[in-house]
Design a protein around this motif. Structure first.
Motif, PDB file in Angstrom:
ATOM      1  N   HIS A  20     -50.587  -2.086   5.380  1.00  0.00           N
ATOM      2  CA  HIS A  20     -51.968  -2.539   5.556  1.00  0.00           C
ATOM      3  C   HIS A  20     -52.271  -2.971   6.982  1.00  0.00           C
ATOM      4  N   TYR A  32     -59.169 -16.461   2.808  1.00  0.00           N
ATOM      5  CA  TYR A  32     -59.206 -15.561   1.659  1.00  0.00           C
ATOM      6  C   TYR A  32     -57.883 -14.814   1.508  1.00  0.00           C
ATOM      7  N   TYR A  33     -57.278 -14.473   2.655  1.00  0.00           N
ATOM      8  CA  TYR A  33     -56.002 -13.754   2.629  1.00  0.00           C
ATOM      9  C   TYR A  33     -54.891 -14.646   2.083  1.00  0.00           C
ATOM     10  N   ILE A  34     -54.835 -15.896   2.541  1.00  0.00           N
ATOM     11  CA  ILE A  34     -53.813 -16.832   2.080  1.00  0.00           C
ATOM     12  C   ILE A  34     -53.958 -17.112   0.587  1.00  0.00           C
ATOM     13  N   LYS A  81     -55.031 -15.066  -1.481  1.00  0.00           N
ATOM     14  CA  LYS A  81     -54.836 -13.771  -2.144  1.00  0.00           C
ATOM     15  C   LYS A  81     -56.079 -13.284  -2.887  1.00  0.00           C
ATOM     16  N   ASN A  98     -58.087 -11.281  -1.654  1.00  0.00           N
ATOM     17  CA  ASN A  98     -58.182  -9.858  -1.329  1.00  0.00           C
ATOM     18  C   ASN A  98     -57.525  -8.993  -2.400  1.00  0.00           C
ATOM     19  N   LYS A  99     -56.495  -9.549  -3.040  1.00  0.00           N
ATOM     20  CA  LYS A  99     -55.826  -8.795  -4.100  1.00  0.00           C
ATOM     21  C   LYS A  99     -56.572  -8.906  -5.426  1.00  0.00           C
ATOM     22  N   PRO A 145     -60.177  -6.530  -4.437  1.00  0.00           N
ATOM     23  CA  PRO A 145     -59.887  -5.610  -3.333  1.00  0.00           C
ATOM     24  C   PRO A 145     -61.096  -4.823  -2.828  1.00  0.00           C
ATOM     25  N   ASP A 188     -57.505  -7.451   5.643  1.00  0.00           N
ATOM     26  CA  ASP A 188     -56.763  -6.186   5.578  1.00  0.00           C
ATOM     27  C   ASP A 188     -57.629  -5.025   5.086  1.00  0.00           C
ATOM     28  N   THR A 243     -59.271  -4.057   2.488  1.00  0.00           N
ATOM     29  CA  THR A 243     -58.916  -3.376   1.241  1.00  0.00           C
ATOM     30  C   THR A 243     -60.071  -2.582   0.652  1.00  0.00           C
TER      31      THR A 243
END
Length: 300
Positions: free
Chosen positions: A126, A140-142, A144, A146-147, A150, A159, A161
């Motif tokens: 990524h 938001y990444y920390i 998660k 984004n997962k 996505p 990242d 997504t």
């Protein structure tokens, strides 16, 4: 000279040999040169390169200067219209270089081009298409998010997504594992910031280049394999430290004046806490003998 390829090597003799073969074992319709900058390796890398790849322009450092300084040494000597930073733990797939050059030639507004980077397990790395790590994007990444979401532009802004892996897209940054840069761009904005020993230098470069008005493009028609984590089984203390120091340097350089004291305090506190946690976790992994599959840029 059409293309100057720069590889930084630090005790990755077999990986570097594999990378060089993936370049030299192909035929091209363009003129290129290859630099290997060795950061005082002790594994026989220098002798291997001299013996098996005499066409390489080898720069031998007497100490580990880090990734930015090592690349800058070669950049000052490079004669190519385009400069390619290439990790020593990659394999360049067929037509990757030709396609990248052709695309850059056809689009003079592009300052940096990154290819599709595939990990050894077949998944996308990524880091080959990223947004800048603003405080919001990092949170938001920390968490998660984004997962969990996505396809969300808000939660996937670091990242990216929500962008297709198979489509050409303008992005904020690409990975230094494969970063093809127009020579005129380097003349305009300068080389890599040598305050970054390893980690973060690619984000910083992309930030400066984009700020200067150039486009940064993710180009999935060109592909490499990245053996990420193959060169080290456990992170050294210095690697953990440099990763977090790079985060601090990037925020201080580019975001310090953009956010109020409260946000800045949270960011710097978060970096410090993450460094402490990562250090403790890494020590336990070493004692337990477990493999670490972290980023391999300690090879720089």
């Amino acid at each position: 000279m059409d293309l100057s390829i720069i590889i930084v090597n630090y005790n990755t003799i077999e990986l570097t040999k594999q990378t060089l073969h993936s370049i030299f074992d192909k035929k091209y319709n363009f003129i290129y040169e290859v630099f290997v900058v060795d950061n005082a390796s002790t594994d026989g890398s220098v002798d291997m390169i001299k013996t098996e790849f005499p066409q390489v322009q080898l720069i031998e450092n007497n100490q580990n200067l880090g990734f930015s300084k090592a690349n800058n040494l070669a950049i000052t000597l490079a004669e190519g219209k385009y400069i390619l930073l290439l990790n020593s733990d990659t394999v360049v797939l067929e037509d990757c270089l030709s396609k990248s050059l052709s695309y850059l030639d056809a689009h003079p507004e592009i300052g940096v081009l990154g290819c599709q980077v595939i990990l050894k397990n077949g998944q996308l790395d990524h880091a080959c298409k990223r947004g800048f790590p603003t405080p919001e994007a990092s949170l938001y990444y920390i968490l998660k998010l984004n997962k969990l979401f996505p396809n969300s532009k808000r939660f996937g802004q670091y990242d990216l997504t929500y962008l297709s892996d198979q489509e050409v897209n303008q992005v904020d940054a690409v990975t230094g594992a494969f970063m093809m840069v127009r020579r005129g761009v380097i003349d305009e904005v300068g080389g890599l910031d040598e305050d970054f020993f390893m980690y973060g230098e690619d984000l910083d470069w992309c930030y400066r280049i984009k700020k200067a008005g150039w486009k940064i493009i993710y180009y999935p028609e060109a592909k490499i394999i990245h053996y990420k984590g193959a060169s080290n089984k456990k992170k050294k203390v210095k690697i953990v430290y440099e990763f977090h120091r790079a985060m601090y340097l990037f925020y201080k350089k580019h975001y310090n004046e953009k956010y109020n004291a409260f946000v800045k305090g949270l960011v710097y506190m978060g970096i410090g806490i993450k460094l402490a946690i990562s250090t403790v976790v890494n020590l336990f992994k070493k004692r337990g003998g477990h493999d670490d599959q972290g980023k391999p840029k300690d090879t720089k």
